[in-house]
Design a protein around this motif. Sequence first.
Motif, mmCIF file in Angstrom:
data_model
loop_
_atom_site.group_PDB
_atom_site.id
_atom_site.type_symbol
_atom_site.label_atom_id
_atom_site.label_comp_id
_atom_site.label_asym_id
_atom_site.label_seq_id
_atom_site.Cartn_x
_atom_site.Cartn_y
_atom_site.Cartn_z
ATOM 1 N N THR A 70 36.224 39.221 34.903
ATOM 2 C CA THR A 70 36.259 40.683 35.013
ATOM 3 C C THR A 70 37.159 41.273 33.935
ATOM 4 O OG1 THR A 70 35.891 40.576 37.410
ATOM 5 C CG2 THR A 70 36.752 42.638 36.537
ATOM 6 N N ALA A 71 38.319 40.633 33.720
ATOM 7 C CA ALA A 71 39.230 41.086 32.664
ATOM 8 C C ALA A 71 38.606 40.881 31.287
ATOM 9 C CB ALA A 71 40.559 40.341 32.758
ATOM 10 N N LEU A 72 37.938 39.744 31.097
ATOM 11 C CA LEU A 72 37.277 39.469 29.816
ATOM 12 C C LEU A 72 36.150 40.458 29.548
ATOM 13 C CD1 LEU A 72 37.046 35.572 29.550
ATOM 14 C CD2 LEU A 72 38.074 37.117 27.878
ATOM 15 N N SER A 73 35.491 40.912 30.618
ATOM 16 C CA SER A 73 34.399 41.878 30.428
ATOM 17 C C SER A 73 34.915 43.165 29.807
ATOM 18 C CB SER A 73 33.723 42.177 31.779
ATOM 19 O OG SER A 73 34.574 42.931 32.629
ATOM 20 N N GLY A 74 36.159 43.529 30.139
ATOM 21 C CA GLY A 74 36.753 44.716 29.532
ATOM 22 C C GLY A 74 37.326 44.440 28.160
ATOM 23 N N ALA A 361 28.845 45.315 25.115
ATOM 24 C CA ALA A 361 29.093 46.701 25.520
ATOM 25 C C ALA A 361 28.901 46.898 27.022
ATOM 26 C CB ALA A 361 28.173 47.641 24.743
ATOM 27 N N VAL A 362 27.837 46.309 27.566
ATOM 28 C CA VAL A 362 27.587 46.421 29.011
ATOM 29 C C VAL A 362 28.739 45.804 29.800
ATOM 30 C CG1 VAL A 362 26.148 45.562 30.901
ATOM 31 C CG2 VAL A 362 25.075 46.567 28.881
ATOM 32 N N SER A 363 29.214 44.639 29.344
ATOM 33 C CA SER A 363 30.318 43.985 30.044
ATOM 34 C C SER A 363 31.577 44.839 29.995
ATOM 35 C CB SER A 363 30.593 42.601 29.447
ATOM 36 O OG SER A 363 31.203 42.694 28.171
ATOM 37 N N SER A 364 31.836 45.485 28.861
ATOM 38 C CA SER A 364 33.007 46.358 28.735
ATOM 39 C C SER A 364 32.919 47.542 29.689
ATOM 40 C CB SER A 364 33.148 46.866 27.293
ATOM 41 O OG SER A 364 33.508 45.831 26.417
ATOM 42 N N ILE A 365 31.734 48.125 29.790
ATOM 43 C CA ILE A 365 31.537 49.263 30.694
ATOM 44 C C ILE A 365 31.819 48.861 32.140
ATOM 45 C CG2 ILE A 365 29.815 50.849 31.657
ATOM 46 C CD1 ILE A 365 28.461 50.839 28.884
ATOM 47 N N ILE A 366 31.317 47.697 32.539
ATOM 48 C CA ILE A 366 31.522 47.225 33.910
ATOM 49 C C ILE A 366 33.006 46.974 34.182
ATOM 50 C CG2 ILE A 366 31.088 45.304 35.506
ATOM 51 C CD1 ILE A 366 28.306 45.035 34.215
ATOM 52 N N GLY A 367 33.665 46.296 33.253
ATOM 53 C CA GLY A 367 35.083 46.001 33.436
ATOM 54 C C GLY A 367 35.941 47.254 33.512
ATOM 55 N N TRP A 368 35.692 48.186 32.597
ATOM 56 C CA TRP A 368 36.505 49.405 32.558
ATOM 57 C C TRP A 368 36.227 50.323 33.745
ATOM 58 C CZ3 TRP A 368 40.587 51.385 29.957
ATOM 59 C CH2 TRP A 368 41.063 50.656 28.869
ATOM 60 N N SER A 369 35.058 50.217 34.337
ATOM 61 C CA SER A 369 34.774 51.034 35.520
ATOM 62 C C SER A 369 35.739 50.688 36.650
ATOM 63 C CB SER A 369 33.325 50.828 35.989
ATOM 64 O OG SER A 369 33.155 49.549 36.588
ATOM 65 N N TYR A 370 36.068 49.408 36.760
ATOM 66 C CA TYR A 370 37.005 48.998 37.816
ATOM 67 C C TYR A 370 38.425 49.458 37.499
ATOM 68 C CZ TYR A 370 39.791 46.303 41.040
ATOM 69 O OH TYR A 370 40.697 45.965 42.007
ATOM 70 N N TYR A 371 38.789 49.436 36.221
ATOM 71 C CA TYR A 371 40.118 49.920 35.838
ATOM 72 C C TYR A 371 40.271 51.391 36.229
ATOM 73 C CZ TYR A 371 40.011 45.778 32.761
ATOM 74 O OH TYR A 371 39.897 44.508 32.253
ATOM 75 N N GLY A 372 39.258 52.181 35.898
ATOM 76 C CA GLY A 372 39.295 53.601 36.223
ATOM 77 C C GLY A 372 39.293 53.841 37.719
ATOM 78 N N GLU A 373 38.468 53.074 38.444
ATOM 79 C CA GLU A 373 38.394 53.200 39.903
ATOM 80 C C GLU A 373 39.755 52.930 40.548
ATOM 81 O OE1 GLU A 373 36.598 50.595 43.617
ATOM 82 O OE2 GLU A 373 35.572 50.503 41.673
ATOM 83 N N THR A 374 40.431 51.889 40.070
ATOM 84 C CA THR A 374 41.739 51.533 40.619
ATOM 85 C C THR A 374 42.768 52.627 40.353
ATOM 86 O OG1 THR A 374 41.240 49.197 40.229
ATOM 87 C CG2 THR A 374 43.527 49.750 40.687
ATOM 88 N N CYS A 375 42.678 53.240 39.177
ATOM 89 C CA CYS A 375 43.604 54.324 38.834
ATOM 90 C C CYS A 375 43.372 55.555 39.718
ATOM 91 C CB CYS A 375 43.447 54.701 37.361
ATOM 92 S SG CYS A 375 44.084 53.446 36.227
ATOM 93 N N VAL A 376 42.113 55.871 39.988
ATOM 94 C CA VAL A 376 41.797 56.986 40.889
ATOM 95 C C VAL A 376 42.358 56.705 42.275
ATOM 96 C CG1 VAL A 376 39.939 58.241 42.053
ATOM 97 C CG2 VAL A 376 39.738 57.705 39.628
ATOM 98 N N ASN A 377 42.164 55.470 42.734
ATOM 99 C CA ASN A 377 42.668 55.061 44.037
ATOM 100 C C ASN A 377 44.186 55.189 44.108
ATOM 101 O OD1 ASN A 377 42.869 53.800 46.607
ATOM 102 N ND2 ASN A 377 41.086 52.549 46.139
#
Length: 459
Positions: A70-74, A361-377
């Motif tokens: 997951t980290a590598l995807s970002g 690019a797809v892997s980066s989008i998936i990884g960064w979506s979780y980073y953003g989600e965690t920050c919102v949380n």
Amino acid sequence: MQAFLDSINQVLSGPIMVIGVILVGIILSFKTGFIQATKLGYTLKHTLGSMFQKKKKDQRGITPFQAVTTALSGTIGTGNIVGVATAVSLGGAGAIFWMWVSAFFGMATKYSEIVLAIKYREKGENQTYLGGPMYYLNQAMHSKLLGNIFALLCLASSFGIGNMVQSNAIADSISSVSNINTKPIIIVIAILIGFVIIGGIKRIAKTTEALIPAMALFYLVGCFIIIGMNISSLGDAFLEIIKSAFQLKPAVGGVAGFTMARAIRIGFARGVFTNEAGLGSAPIAHAAADAKSPAEQGLLGIFEVFFDTIIMCTLTGLVIVLSGLHLDGKLDGAALTLGAFEKYLGNFAAIFIAISTVFFAVSSIIGWSYYGETCVNYLFHSKKLVLLYKIAFIIAIYIGAVTSIDFVWGLSDLLNSLMMVPNLIGVLVLSNIVKKETHVFKVNLSIIKLRKSHKECVK
């Protein structure tokens, strides 16, 4: 406005920032006893071995290997293709050597970030953990302000470098090999990504666990084929990289001649911003792991930097150096990478680069979506806002693909540079905690070895 952003970025991502990141990495290397070197073998064994680890039924969170993927995807993105070419075209082949040096010290930084993220994470819902720089800045440094600043910057970055920049690269890569309308394809990709990120960290982890090895293998095979075709020249390529790294006088040819100072500056800069050591993003993914100990998970972060820079970036660099196209200064960036691959793969090179770019690019989008989600949380503690964020994030994929995003590029670079500041402050201030956790891990590891040795003697 664009010129203003560029001028700020030249300062923030310039020598001062790069030197700061490297100095933090050097300090952390000493604090941890250069764990990136002394435990690299252990790290590689346990990281690759965990690929085949079965998930326990009662496991909280995701497996350690899923956290790595997951980290590598970002982390792994278009920078592994275009970023290396930019480094070589601006700093010569020697820039690759200094990327290695930055990666070596970056391993200690990423290890430390993850140790802190695991130690100060919180329990979330549905058997998950939540953590990252905002948590250890708040809990360990007692600075809610720095934690909030980091979370806001990371949240904004998730839409920029983690989304629209990547989707734009997908559209460009598809257009480069076909004249078909990319909009329907982007919509399909956005829907598929949406299905993944709506499912939360566990679905994201399962996806990256399958996607990262597949896309890495595809790219590695292409690079190894070219290296195999030039195996007799491989030694000369490495020799050129090392010689160019310590070249004091400008080289003959090239855009402006490559000197040691330039190679160091460019190599360090590209290394830092390729493996994201110090950025603070990857610890968010690692914090979700069902880790045995903070140091144990931190070692997997060492593998992350190793694989991203020492393996992936080096292979791209070798293909470019073997091609010799970097010497005349006629090509740079994506054109240089494509030209190098075309020299050996012919017309298939464009397809190969396009597929690799889409994967990355797809892997980066998936990884960064979780980073953003965690920050919102972290910022709002609201399920509704988390869902709203995911919807906005999916829409942004399409927007990034169909619009010109020069401004977004500049803003993304600025946000990434600013993200590093509170995170590096936190990691440096809390480095003694990292030192203590590392010591405890090493002592426990020694005890385990003694027990195994004793059992073998008894047998």
